[in-house]
Design a protein around this motif. Structure first.
Motif, short mmCIF file in Angstrom:
data_model
loop_
_atom_site.label_atom_id
_atom_site.label_comp_id
_atom_site.label_asym_id
_atom_site.label_seq_id
_atom_site.Cartn_x
_atom_site.Cartn_y
_atom_site.Cartn_z
N THR A 380 34.63 8.27 51.35
CA THR A 380 35.20 8.44 50.01
C THR A 380 35.20 7.09 49.30
N ASP A 401 24.70 9.72 53.66
CA ASP A 401 24.27 10.95 52.99
C ASP A 401 24.36 10.76 51.47
N ARG A 402 23.97 11.76 50.71
CA ARG A 402 23.94 11.65 49.26
C ARG A 402 25.33 11.44 48.68
N ASN A 403 26.34 12.06 49.27
CA ASN A 403 27.70 11.89 48.78
C ASN A 403 28.15 10.44 48.93
N ALA A 406 26.62 8.30 46.25
CA ALA A 406 27.33 8.46 44.97
C ALA A 406 28.64 7.69 44.98
N MET A 407 29.32 7.67 46.14
CA MET A 407 30.58 6.93 46.23
C MET A 407 30.35 5.43 46.06
N ASP A 440 19.08 8.19 44.32
CA ASP A 440 20.54 8.11 44.26
C ASP A 440 21.03 6.69 44.01
#
Length: 758
Positions: A380, A401-403, A406-407, A440
């Protein structure tokens, strides 16, 4: 100020032939001869009618010849007097208090008595609508002419002549030369701004600028101290530098001493000007304990000094004992990241967490001084925000990973995070996962990658790189640019298509066959950084810097520079960010010392807004103890960042206190010093050439102090010269003339037809 109005009849007739008069007379003669021949054949049968019609034909030919001769005239006018605008700009800066005008009076007093006396204003008022305005830092209206000696008006601490005159010129109606601007000043512009652009603006608008230069050369004897810290925040045990510059006026051969004191510690340095107008000293400071430290710098006054209030200045440095938390993520182990990890683990002020993806299922974590036995990869933005700096290696698609990608973007943009791409492109482009990771991370990358690979590239610092803290090698080498040239460069780097607009290049790669002196301007970017949102991204765009850590014997004098480089890089990013290590809130100033009258921007922010919103209380405490609550406004549209601007009205030590119990730390206090430096009184010599340039290139007149009686006559004379004379117009250029000619020629044709002569 006369303008021509109300036109009636021409006052005098002038001739403006359309073509050569000889050609006009020749054509008229030929036409007349043809008319006579034509009517001669009918003259014997009907003599009276033929003679009358011939006369009508000759009248038409004569009229056409006369019209082709171009009879013209200026319309008679009834002149009436129209007053133009005159903006009188009075210099109200403190340099106008200098007493060097005739009789030993001040410039302002001489101006009030001789140039803006009631008699002079009445004389100007006969020809102009006069508007009185004062100017120093900005343009402002004057309610009335300076009364008495006028010295009460001269309170400005700087004079910006160019800016104020440009504003006045823009406010004057451009009415064909009737209006003007009159500048009464000593010509001393605090910014030393050029006058030519303002003069060209005035000339283009048709607004002449007349000027009067008051005063002459002065030589005030004074010393002025200006100091600033190269960084406001530093780690305990770290050396920082304070740069002190001592200016002199009229004291070229003077010696004095600079004293710097912090608590019981003091440093003294002798200053010898040797004919120079300034001397700059760089003083190292170091504190082993955390806290806010106050440094007072003072220059000993010398005999004959005009003003001693500008001989001292106070600076503040905040020292923290918090360790810098660094996370190093690597999805493809390499020599570069191995050496970076080893280097950072040597630095006692860095708490390093290193997470490496060894195989598809196996990770390795190495924790140094982080206080945790095991760690996990952040998932996060809050978990990423627990670190001050994040270092990214290669193969990120194997570990993130992609998340998580983005974080990372939110960590930098919203939370003021700091990221280093330590090993060129952080992903592989020959796999689908790598290409997706590239998309990304594209917003975070300071460059746009090209195609192909480059090999064996030496590095050369740019001017920005030579001043960058990460290349502060003072303890090991005197010439950092030459040092970087001698050290091994990149063994390999991907080609780069272009830098992004906000990217700052610290070093460039020397391409094969490229001359070294041109690499800094034309080479491939090698070490760069850019701001992104509230944070910053740095990037090492190639591989092979690990070789700085195992140098050959001939470069052994540079042993240890690799460790210094990475320690400097981490400190620079962590301490120059919005938040200090270990803090979730920040209270920052643009600088810790400023000149009296200058504005100060106060920036208040937090990493993450607490429940209920970020609503801190910020109090300003002046040197006399008076407290004032500051109203905050959102900055950049962010709920977690607030700003306010204040302008101190008193010299001394000011305090700003921020209270927000929901955030760590709940209270932050900062101090800044305000010093009183009056450059208007220190550098008060008149500059007549600046005003002469302003006037002569704008179409105005320049006057010396003794030419007061010539002011109005000269202004009227120049205004008359700018008047555009009325151009003579063709008298026949009217519809009535054409109608009469057509009617006359038509009547002749009808008469011939009725007489049977056609």
């Amino acid at each position: 100020m006369l303008v021509e109005t109300i036109t009636f009849l021409p006052a005098a007739v002038v001739w403006q032939p359309v073509i050569s008069p000889m050609h006009i007379f020749g054509a008229a003669t030929v036409l007349a001869a043809l008319a006579i021949v034509a009517y001669a054949r009918s003259m014997s049968a009907r003599p009276k009618v033929s003679a009358a019609l011939l006369a009508m034909r000759l009248i038409v030919i004569a009229a056409l010849a006369a019209l082709l001769m171009g009879p013209s005239g200026s319309a008679a006018s009834s002149p009436r007097q129209v007053k133009g605008q005159l903006h009188v700009l009075v210099d109200t800066s403190q340099s106008m208090l200098t007493g060097d005008c005739p009789g030993g009076v001040s410039r302002m007093k001489y101006l009030a008595r001789n140039w803006l006396s009631p008699r002079r204003l009445a004389e100007l008022g006969e020809h102009y609508n006069v508007t009185l305005m004062g100017f120093d830092e900005s343009l402002h209206p004057l309610a009335a002419a300076p009364g008495g000696d006028g010295e009460g008006l001269a309170m400005g601490r700087s004079s910006r002549i160019a800016d104020c005159v440009a504003s006045a010129v823009g406010a004057v109606n451009a009415d064909g030369g009737q209006s003007a601007v009159l500048v009464l000043s000593d010509g001393h512009d605090s910014d030393r701004a050029p006058m030519q652009p303002v003069a060209l603006l005035a000339k283009a608008r048709g607004v002449p600028v007349h000027s009067v230069c008051l005063g002459g050369a002065t030589a005030a004897c004074d010393l002025l101290l200006q100091a600033h810290a190269q960084q406001q925040f530093l780690l305990a045990g770290e050396t920082a530098y304070i740069e002190a510059t001592v200016h002199q006026s009229g004291l070229e051969n003077t010696r004095t001493k600079l004293h710097m004191q912090c608590g019981k510690e003091s440093v003294d340095r002798e200053i010898v000007f040797d004919g120079k107008d300034r001397q700059t000293l760089r003083l190292g400071v170091r504190q082993e304990q955390g806290g806010l430290y106050e440094y007072t710098l003072r220059v000993d006054p010398v005999a004959g000094e005009t003003e001693t209030g500008n001989n001292a200045q106070t600076l503040f440095l905040e020292v923290t004992r918090q360790q810098i938390k660094v996370l190093l993520i690597e999805g493809e182990p390499s020599w570069d990241t191995k050496f970076i990890g080893q280097s950072l683990r040597k630095d006692a002020r860095v708490a390093l967490t290193q997470i490496i993806q060894l195989t598809g299922q196996k990770k390795q974590s190495i924790v140094s001084r982080a206080g945790a036995a095991s760690v996990k990869l952040p998932a996060t933005v809050e978990e990423f925000a627990a670190y001050d700096v994040i270092v990214l290696g290669r193969g990120l698609e194997n570990i993130l990973d992609r998340n998580a990608a983005a974080m990372l973007g939110r960590f930098v943009a919203d939370h003021g995070g700091q990221i280093i791409f330590a090993r060129s492109r952080a992903y592989e482009t020959d796999t689908a996962a790598g290409r997706q990771m590239g998309r990304d991370l594209a917003v975070l990358e300071p460059v746009v990658w090209g195609s192909g690979m480059l090999h064996d590239l030496p590095l050369q610092l740019t001017p920005a790189g030579q001043a960058a803290p990460c290349f502060a090698f003072e303890s090991a080498t005197a010439n950092v640019a030459q040092t970087v040239l001698e050290l091994p460069g990149f063994s390999v780097m991907p080609a780069i298509a272009r830098e992004k607009a906000s990217t700052v290049v610290l070093a460039r790669a020397l391409l094969p066959g490229q001359a070294r002196q041109t690499a800094a301007a034309q080479g491939m970017p090698a070490l760069v950084y850019m701001h992104y949102g509230r944070g910053r991204v740095a990037a090492v765009l190639g591989e092979g810097l690990w070789r700085w850590g195992i140098l050959p014997p001939e470069l052994s004098r540079y042993d240890g520079l690799y460790d210094i480089f990475w320690s400097n890089m981490i400190r620079w990013l962590a301490l120059d960010s919005d938040f200090l290590p270990g803090q979730d809130a920040a209270l920052k100033f643009a600088r810790s010392s400023l000149r009296l009258g200058d504005p100060m921007v106060v920036d208040v922010s937090c990493k993450q807004a607490p429940q209920g919103g970020f609503r801190p209380t910020v109090t300003w405490i002046a040197p006399d103890g008076v407290e004032q609550a500051l109203a905050l406004r959102q900055a950049g549209g962010l709920e977690t960042r607030l700003q306010t601007t204040l302008t101190p009205a008193a010299a001394g030590i000011h305090r700003i206190v921020m209270d927000c119990p929901q955030i760590q730390p709940p209270r932050i206090e900062r101090k800044f010093g305000v010093y009183d430096v009056n450059l208007e009184r220190l550098r008060s010599s008149a500059d007549p050439e600046a005003l002469r340039t302003l006037s002569e290139q704008s179409g105005g007149a320049f006057f010396t102090p003794s030419q007061g009686d010539e002011l109005v006559p000269q202004m009227i004379r120049l205004s008359a010269q700018r008047q555009i004379p009325q151009r003579a117009g063709y008298i026949w250029d009217k519809a009535l003339v054409l109608v009469l000619l057509l009617l006359w020629a038509g009547a002749e044709w009808l008469a011939r037809k009725r007489a049977g002569l056609l």
